[in-house]
Scaffold this motif. Structure first.
Motif, PDB file in Angstrom:
ATOM      1  N   CYS A   1      37.021   2.974  51.696  1.00  0.00           N
ATOM      2  CA  CYS A   1      38.627   2.628  52.270  1.00  0.00           C
ATOM      3  C   CYS A   1      39.064   1.170  52.291  1.00  0.00           C
ATOM      4  O   CYS A   1      40.191   0.905  52.268  1.00  0.00           O
ATOM      5  N   CYS A   2      38.064   0.268  52.064  1.00  0.00           N
ATOM      6  CA  CYS A   2      38.618  -1.052  52.026  1.00  0.00           C
ATOM      7  C   CYS A   2      39.154  -1.434  50.792  1.00  0.00           C
ATOM      8  O   CYS A   2      39.774  -2.507  50.592  1.00  0.00           O
TER       9      CYS A   2
ATOM     10  N   GLY B   1      43.205  -8.711  57.577  1.00  0.00           N
ATOM     11  CA  GLY B   1      43.729  -7.311  57.938  1.00  0.00           C
ATOM     12  C   GLY B   1      42.980  -6.367  57.503  1.00  0.00           C
ATOM     13  O   GLY B   1      41.876  -6.626  56.679  1.00  0.00           O
ATOM     14  N   CYS B   2      42.983  -5.208  58.260  1.00  0.00           N
ATOM     15  CA  CYS B   2      42.061  -4.057  57.812  1.00  0.00           C
ATOM     16  C   CYS B   2      43.217  -2.962  57.092  1.00  0.00           C
ATOM     17  O   CYS B   2      43.840  -2.493  58.037  1.00  0.00           O
ATOM     18  N   PRO B   3      42.730  -2.650  55.854  1.00  0.00           N
ATOM     19  CA  PRO B   3      43.631  -1.672  55.405  1.00  0.00           C
ATOM     20  C   PRO B   3      43.312  -0.222  55.769  1.00  0.00           C
ATOM     21  O   PRO B   3      44.076   1.008  55.576  1.00  0.00           O
ATOM     22  N   LYS B   4      42.212  -0.156  56.664  1.00  0.00           N
ATOM     23  CA  LYS B   4      42.141   1.390  57.193  1.00  0.00           C
ATOM     24  C   LYS B   4      42.683   1.633  58.647  1.00  0.00           C
ATOM     25  O   LYS B   4      43.143   2.495  58.932  1.00  0.00           O
TER      26      LYS B   4
ATOM     27  N   MET C   1      35.364  -5.070  51.472  1.00  0.00           N
ATOM     28  CA  MET C   1      33.903  -4.583  51.355  1.00  0.00           C
ATOM     29  C   MET C   1      33.827  -3.453  50.507  1.00  0.00           C
ATOM     30  O   MET C   1      34.740  -2.832  49.900  1.00  0.00           O
TER      31      MET C   1
ATOM     32  N   VAL D   1      32.733  -0.541  50.750  1.00  0.00           N
ATOM     33  CA  VAL D   1      33.219   0.874  51.363  1.00  0.00           C
ATOM     34  C   VAL D   1      34.605   1.288  50.884  1.00  0.00           C
ATOM     35  O   VAL D   1      35.689   0.413  50.722  1.00  0.00           O
TER      36      VAL D   1
ATOM     37  N   ALA E   1      39.746  -8.827  53.981  1.00  0.00           N
ATOM     38  CA  ALA E   1      39.452  -7.497  55.021  1.00  0.00           C
ATOM     39  C   ALA E   1      38.636  -7.968  56.232  1.00  0.00           C
ATOM     40  O   ALA E   1      37.778  -8.979  56.031  1.00  0.00           O
ATOM     41  N   ASP E   2      39.219  -7.476  57.289  1.00  0.00           N
ATOM     42  CA  ASP E   2      38.526  -8.007  58.558  1.00  0.00           C
ATOM     43  C   ASP E   2      36.886  -8.210  58.486  1.00  0.00           C
ATOM     44  O   ASP E   2      36.306  -9.399  58.854  1.00  0.00           O
ATOM     45  N   CYS E   3      36.226  -7.090  58.043  1.00  0.00           N
ATOM     46  CA  CYS E   3      34.824  -7.290  57.845  1.00  0.00           C
ATOM     47  C   CYS E   3      34.133  -8.238  57.296  1.00  0.00           C
ATOM     48  O   CYS E   3      32.956  -8.434  57.510  1.00  0.00           O
TER      49      CYS E   3
HETATM   50  S1  SF4 Z   1      38.601  -1.052  55.522  1.00  0.00           S
HETATM   51 FE1  SF4 Z   1      36.774  -0.557  56.505  1.00  0.00          FE
HETATM   52  S2  SF4 Z   1      35.418  -2.318  55.780  1.00  0.00           S
HETATM   53 FE2  SF4 Z   1      37.617  -3.081  55.270  1.00  0.00          FE
HETATM   54  S3  SF4 Z   1      38.127  -4.268  56.780  1.00  0.00           S
HETATM   55 FE3  SF4 Z   1      38.770  -2.075  57.593  1.00  0.00          FE
HETATM   56  S4  SF4 Z   1      37.006  -1.306  58.862  1.00  0.00           S
HETATM   57 FE4  SF4 Z   1      36.309  -3.215  57.894  1.00  0.00          FE
END
Ligand code: SF4
Ligand code: SF4
Length: 245
Positions: free
Chosen positions: A204-205, A169-172, A200, A202, A146-148
């Motif tokens: 949504c990740c 990539g970012c799943p959100k 991460m 959180v 995940a990007d973060c």
């Molecule tokens: S879902 Fe949230 S924590 Fe995960 S990569 Fe995207 S913005 Fe970052």
């Protein structure tokens, strides 16, 4: 007796989708499992039920405290007031602003960091941009991150990236369906046998894990998946290996 939701913790993977779907704020995710905050917050309409990808939520008829609309309103407005400055308009808990430990390091740590070498062996890294035919994918051990995670994990290169081909990539924020299709093609074309997924904490990740699991299932091949869940402070909260059939 009344209708109220029932959460099967053995099925719940803590993704948090139900908590986001529940307009009453009756569900929270605690220690990786969805929990009913209070019987009085659950209106029994089941907005959360259809949203659960694991089928972990159902209805049951049982003795339960009555739904208390006034209590729900009081709670939600109190939450709004306390977090309105910290949240984006979507209200997603993963968007909540938090202050983490200071990024300042002592001179010795800065020197050590400067000496670390990059473990990146491929470009591009964005899943959206990586061509399915990229030669570096052949037989690769993939890190799908995940990007973060790259910003949260202080030793991302050493602890997560070394000896792997990196796709991020970012799943959100990204469109997930094209990623699933692309991953299916990559897995099949390049004989991928091992994938690490870094994401991460959180809720949504967790979507990144689900998209990779779906791609592996659709590929019809046997891939070893290692899931690494990171806390906001960069610590590894959970490392889990699974072998989808
Ligand atoms: S879902 Fe949230 S924590 Fe995960 S990569 Fe995207 S913005 Fe970052
Ligand atoms: S939606 Fe996610 S967090 Fe909620 S019960 Fe289902 S698996 Fe658990």
């Amino acid at each position: 007796m009344r209708k109220i939701i029932k959460i099967d913790e053995s099925r719940c993977d803590g993704c948090g989708i139900c908590a986001e779907a529940c307009h009453e704020g009756a569900i929270i995710v605690e220690d990786g499992k969805a929990k009913l905050v209070s019987e009085t917050y659950c209106d029994g309409l089941g907005d959360c039920i259809g949203e659960c990808p694991q089928g972990a939520i159902s209805f049951e008829m049982r003795e339960a405290a009555a739904y208390d609309e006034a209590a729900v309103k009081a709670r939600t407005s109190a939450e709004k007031a306390s977090s309105s400055e910290d949240k984006l308009p979507c209200g997603c808990p993963g968007s909540m602003a938090k202050e983490l430990k200071s990024a300042k390091s002592d001179p010795q740590r800065q020197k050590e960091a400067a000496m670390q070498e990059s473990e990146l062996t491929n470009w591009p890294v964005q899943l959206k941009l990586v061509p399915v035919q990229a030669p570096y994918l052949a037989g690769a051990h993939l890190l799908i991150a995940a990007d973060c995670t790259a910003f949260a994990c202080p030793n991302f290169h050493r602890d997560l990236l070394a000896d792997k081909v990196c796709l991020v990539g970012c799943p959100k924020l990204d469109e997930v369906e094209p990623y699933i299709d692309k991953l299916v093609q990559i897995i099949k074309l390049h004989g991928i046998e091992e994938i690490d997924v870094a994401y991460m904490e959180v809720p949504c990740c967790g979507g990144l894990v689900r998209l990779v699991e779906e791609a592996v299932a659709k590929s019809g091949t046997s891939v070893t998946l290692k899931l690494v869940k990171l806390a906001l402070n960069g610590k590894f909260l959970e490392v889990r290996q699974i072998f989808p059939s």
